[in-house]
Motif scaffolding. Structure first.
Motif, short mmCIF file in Angstrom:
data_model
loop_
_atom_site.label_atom_id
_atom_site.label_comp_id
_atom_site.label_asym_id
_atom_site.label_seq_id
_atom_site.Cartn_x
_atom_site.Cartn_y
_atom_site.Cartn_z
N SER A 1 12.40 2.33 71.62
CA SER A 1 13.34 3.12 70.81
C SER A 1 14.05 2.28 69.76
CB SER A 1 14.42 3.76 71.70
OG SER A 1 13.90 4.84 72.42
N TRP A 2 14.25 2.91 68.62
CA TRP A 2 15.10 2.43 67.53
C TRP A 2 16.36 3.28 67.52
CZ3 TRP A 2 17.34 4.95 63.49
CH2 TRP A 2 17.75 4.21 62.36
N PHE A 3 17.52 2.65 67.36
CA PHE A 3 18.78 3.40 67.26
C PHE A 3 19.46 3.11 65.93
CE2 PHE A 3 18.07 3.29 71.79
CZ PHE A 3 18.36 4.59 72.16
N ALA A 4 20.12 4.13 65.39
CA ALA A 4 20.80 3.99 64.10
C ALA A 4 21.83 2.88 64.10
CB ALA A 4 21.45 5.32 63.71
N GLY A 5 22.46 2.65 65.25
CA GLY A 5 23.51 1.65 65.33
C GLY A 5 23.03 0.21 65.39
N GLY A 6 21.70 0.00 65.46
CA GLY A 6 21.19 -1.36 65.36
C GLY A 6 20.51 -1.91 66.59
N GLU A 7 20.36 -1.10 67.65
CA GLU A 7 19.75 -1.60 68.88
C GLU A 7 18.30 -1.12 69.04
OE1 GLU A 7 22.74 -0.15 68.80
OE2 GLU A 7 24.16 -1.67 69.50
N VAL A 8 17.60 -1.75 69.97
CA VAL A 8 16.27 -1.30 70.40
C VAL A 8 16.30 -1.16 71.92
CG1 VAL A 8 15.06 -2.44 68.49
CG2 VAL A 8 15.38 -3.66 70.66
N PHE A 9 15.28 -0.47 72.48
CA PHE A 9 15.24 -0.26 73.94
C PHE A 9 13.81 0.03 74.38
CE2 PHE A 9 16.32 1.94 77.97
CZ PHE A 9 17.26 1.04 78.46
N ARG A 10 13.46 -0.54 75.53
CA ARG A 10 12.15 -0.21 76.13
C ARG A 10 12.31 1.12 76.87
NH1 ARG A 10 11.38 -5.81 79.12
NH2 ARG A 10 13.65 -5.60 79.06
N SER A 11 11.85 2.19 76.24
CA SER A 11 12.22 3.55 76.65
C SER A 11 11.20 4.27 77.50
CB SER A 11 12.48 4.40 75.40
OG SER A 11 13.74 4.10 74.87
N GLY A 12 10.01 3.72 77.62
CA GLY A 12 8.99 4.35 78.45
C GLY A 12 8.26 3.25 79.19
N CYS A 13 8.55 3.10 80.48
CA CYS A 13 8.11 1.94 81.25
C CYS A 13 7.35 2.38 82.49
CB CYS A 13 9.34 1.14 81.70
SG CYS A 13 10.36 0.54 80.34
N CYS A 14 6.10 1.92 82.62
CA CYS A 14 5.25 2.27 83.77
C CYS A 14 5.20 1.11 84.76
CB CYS A 14 3.82 2.52 83.30
SG CYS A 14 3.65 3.88 82.15
N TYR A 15 5.27 1.46 86.04
CA TYR A 15 5.18 0.47 87.12
C TYR A 15 4.30 1.02 88.24
CZ TYR A 15 9.41 -1.54 85.02
OH TYR A 15 10.32 -2.09 84.17
N ASN A 16 3.51 0.14 88.86
CA ASN A 16 2.92 0.41 90.17
C ASN A 16 3.80 -0.27 91.22
OD1 ASN A 16 0.32 1.65 89.44
ND2 ASN A 16 -0.07 -0.31 88.46
N ARG A 17 4.18 0.46 92.25
CA ARG A 17 4.91 -0.12 93.37
C ARG A 17 4.36 0.50 94.65
NH1 ARG A 17 6.08 -3.11 89.92
NH2 ARG A 17 8.09 -4.00 89.34
N GLY A 18 3.94 -0.33 95.60
CA GLY A 18 3.24 0.20 96.76
C GLY A 18 2.03 0.97 96.27
N ASN A 19 1.76 2.14 96.89
CA ASN A 19 0.68 3.00 96.38
C ASN A 19 1.19 3.98 95.33
OD1 ASN A 19 -0.97 1.80 98.35
ND2 ASN A 19 -2.04 3.73 98.77
N GLY A 20 2.48 3.86 94.96
CA GLY A 20 3.06 4.84 94.05
C GLY A 20 3.13 4.36 92.61
N LYS A 21 3.35 5.33 91.73
CA LYS A 21 3.53 5.03 90.30
C LYS A 21 4.91 5.50 89.89
CE LYS A 21 -1.30 5.80 89.31
NZ LYS A 21 -1.48 6.83 90.38
N ILE A 22 5.55 4.69 89.04
CA ILE A 22 6.91 4.97 88.59
C ILE A 22 6.95 4.95 87.08
CG2 ILE A 22 9.29 4.09 88.65
CD1 ILE A 22 8.26 2.59 91.29
N PHE A 23 7.64 5.95 86.50
CA PHE A 23 7.81 5.98 85.05
C PHE A 23 9.29 6.14 84.75
CE2 PHE A 23 7.72 8.34 80.88
CZ PHE A 23 7.27 7.26 80.12
N TYR A 24 9.85 5.19 84.03
CA TYR A 24 11.21 5.33 83.54
C TYR A 24 11.15 5.88 82.12
CZ TYR A 24 15.79 4.67 81.71
OH TYR A 24 17.00 4.93 81.12
N PHE A 25 11.94 6.95 81.87
CA PHE A 25 11.96 7.56 80.54
C PHE A 25 13.41 7.71 80.10
CE2 PHE A 25 11.25 11.45 77.74
CZ PHE A 25 10.67 10.71 76.71
#
Lengths: 241, 241, 241, 241
Positions: free
Chosen positions: C172-196
């Motif tokens: 992500s780009w923000f008007a105020g000057g920051e960036v962010f990792r906004s869509g993050c995929c992880y495998n943990r155990g047998n599961g899948k995790i998505f942070y949005f």
């Protein structure tokens, strides 16, 4: 002295000779500006090489005596001979580090190592860039603040068509609305590669202290690790089968 | 039918015509053995192409109608024309999946995509291999047991000179004492690439049900995702600067 | 119907009952707004659960019948019982997918899965966000444009203290000057995790079609893969030693 | 001297006091065997701490004076107080390195950092292990041969239920037919974590020179990088919005 990291800063060195504006910013060329800085740093010894030298200054003797090669190119990627690219590539496979600067994203050697187009968006509007450190524990972030501001620069924007970095250290924000993965670490063969976005021929970015700090950090990170040189090919079993 | 994943199984198809032993195992060639299996799977439609066809069977029409390309080669990597390799590469950048089988680690297209030598150790002693699933939540592990045993195979051993996979799904154990990263996933451009180690011209490995299951899982995983096609080049700012 | 992906959308459901402004945007709660959208999508069946239900609505029966759990929380992370968190965690280890929304970066379950503080910068100024797709071949990018603009949102900025994602899909780009990792995929155990990242209680972000598209793509990606359930503990050798 | 990396080698130190066989191999405890080796290495200063000390020897003063913590535990993970674990965790988030040895895969601190069960297969049959270097350019592989053989060891087998390592350096082969990801690098917070499989209380593995070399390499790699300490929380915009 013998333990110093030996760096060769390579530059196509064309802009600086053709364009007065560039010559004013980098009178001895980008390569010398960077090498002079690196030579102020303990444990680093930097030399330079340019496109117009025989074998582009990257003879076997030079390459075999180089721990980390730094690469700047912009308008003459095609003038770099495939033979030299292949030699540089072989040295990286054997452990030499490579630091790829700004417009060298389109150099033959970077594209060969990445295996993708390395294409991107760009714009020359002199806008502001802010590089955020996203992996603050990485050696390339040593001694840096949370972000580096570059007041006027060329923009590079995503999608940057590269393999996902093994480690992503910087993400850039641009005033015009784009973002960019600006500090990308890769292992390839026995070598380490760092792509670093900032830098331009008419903005004095390589004189900015935080940018210089990234360059010397990257040199230390990319220096060869002296790990095992793999044996390849037909092998006998290690156990009875 | 229109929603099926369209697979082209490519084979250099030389061993099977030259060597009686290979012909006994794969009378119609490895490509047809694999394609016949894939065509038993719902939602997959497989065709074949071979080195001796015009443009190696990989014309623009064929490539544009291929979602996932599967690649077998061994003794004739150099006979594949650079022009065809470049077309395949462009299609992968645009989203086509690629599944690289066994000795195709040395194919031109895989080396071009990896950016490293893709070299390894090998031995033909007919020893036992056991592939362990190390990422059991990955779609390519669907329906598999904890490990797959291949009673007799050629050995491939580390160091396998590849970029660290984006996801590593299988690690092989060999009776002779080696290990190998045998199932390696990569994103490159808009495409997905899966390297799968098992397979040989004289062992009937591609008839083994667990191996076949990996192949159909990999086809589904590597199918194009229909994400955004990036715009590259000079762009206007999205914000006023 | 039996092949549908079963989703449970969990919400702490407090803002919507306390605050008129939130209630105007999400009259039936964020959970129902999302579940109603998901239920319009083929192959997805969504239900809801909330903090105030017995066991927060996440009984064994509910969890065992859930393929993908979606999690919204903001002001009541501490009110979620450790026992329920442990059950959710066990189900993820067994293969259940988890989609973590916006302020749930600070939920007990996400922090437990990440093993880091999950801290970040934030600002509520209603500024513009632009999410750039950086991995366009990933299934979560299916059908999206090159970027998603959210006209008014809360800002989240780097350093986001998470493990480097297995795959990074959005920045992500923000008007105020920051960036962010906004869509993050992880495998943990047998599961899948998505942070949005996107989403907020007073901006109507979960009604925006591109955001909804990401949510349904993420559900399909995070659905269990039915891989091998690992055996752990003391084992006999598979070979004679 | 002030530039030395300060290591604290922690040991639950129970086997060595209870079991004559262990005491014969490690008369002063595993911690002292490792610390004595590390103290022979230039630029490294090692001390020790054990479970039976007040606060397990990990007081604020000790932790604040530790660059890299090495952790051995086996039968008393539960006796480590949660308060001490939380302090160690906070120091890692702030940049302290952590090296996790063998059976410490089940330590509270490692499980907290990984966010997964860290479970595995095991067998005590004194069989042979061979660790293959799969990333020879990594600093932890410095000075090593292509593989390390351990003649008699306890087996650990996959599935090892950990997040995919940021970098995988070693894969083990075992005589009994299993494989294992034996050298795993992670960034968490500002800290670096290395899990290293070899080691056992009754086999003299920590006296083996290649194993010792890995330990000192890992100490150098895991030493804090002195990157930016992130600011978290509510922030003002850097640009006018």
């Amino acid at each position: 002295m013998s333990d110093s990291i030996k760096v060769t800063v390579w530059n196509e060195y064309l802009h600086e000779k053709k364009d007065e504006e560039v010559a004013r910013v980098y009178p001895k060329g980008i390569h010398n500006a960077i090498a002079e800085y690196l030579n102020t740093q303990p444990g680093i010894q930097a030399k330079t090489a340019t496109l117009d030298m025989p074998e582009h200054g990257l003879t076997d003797d030079v390459l075999n005596d180089t721990d980390v090669l730094m690469w700047w190119g912009h308008i003459a990627h095609d003038q770099v001979s495939d033979e030299v690219v292949d030699k540089v590539y072989s040295r990286i496979m054997d452990g030499m580090g490579l630091i790829v600067l700004h417009s060298a994203h389109f150099s033959k050697i970077f594209k060969k190592l990445m295996g993708s187009t390395c294409n991107l968006k760009w714009r020359e509007a002199g806008e502001k860039e802010r590089l955020w450190v996203v992996e603050p524990g990485h050696p390339i972030a040593e001694g840096l603040p949370e972000y580096i501001e570059i007041p006027h620069t060329e923009m590079y924007g995503e999608r940057f068509d590269i393999p996902q970095p093994d480690t992503l250290v910087f993400i850039s924000w641009f005033a015009g609305g784009e973002v960019f993965r600006s500090g990308c670490c890769y292992n390839r063969g026995n070598g380490k590669i760092f792509y670093f976005r900032p830098g331009h021929e008419t903005f004095p970015i390589y004189y900015q202290p935080e940018v210089q700090k990234v360059l010397s950090n990257a040199v230390r990170w990319a220096a060869p690790a002296d790990g095992p040189k793999p044996n390849f090919g037909n092998v006998k079993p290690l156990e009875s089968i």
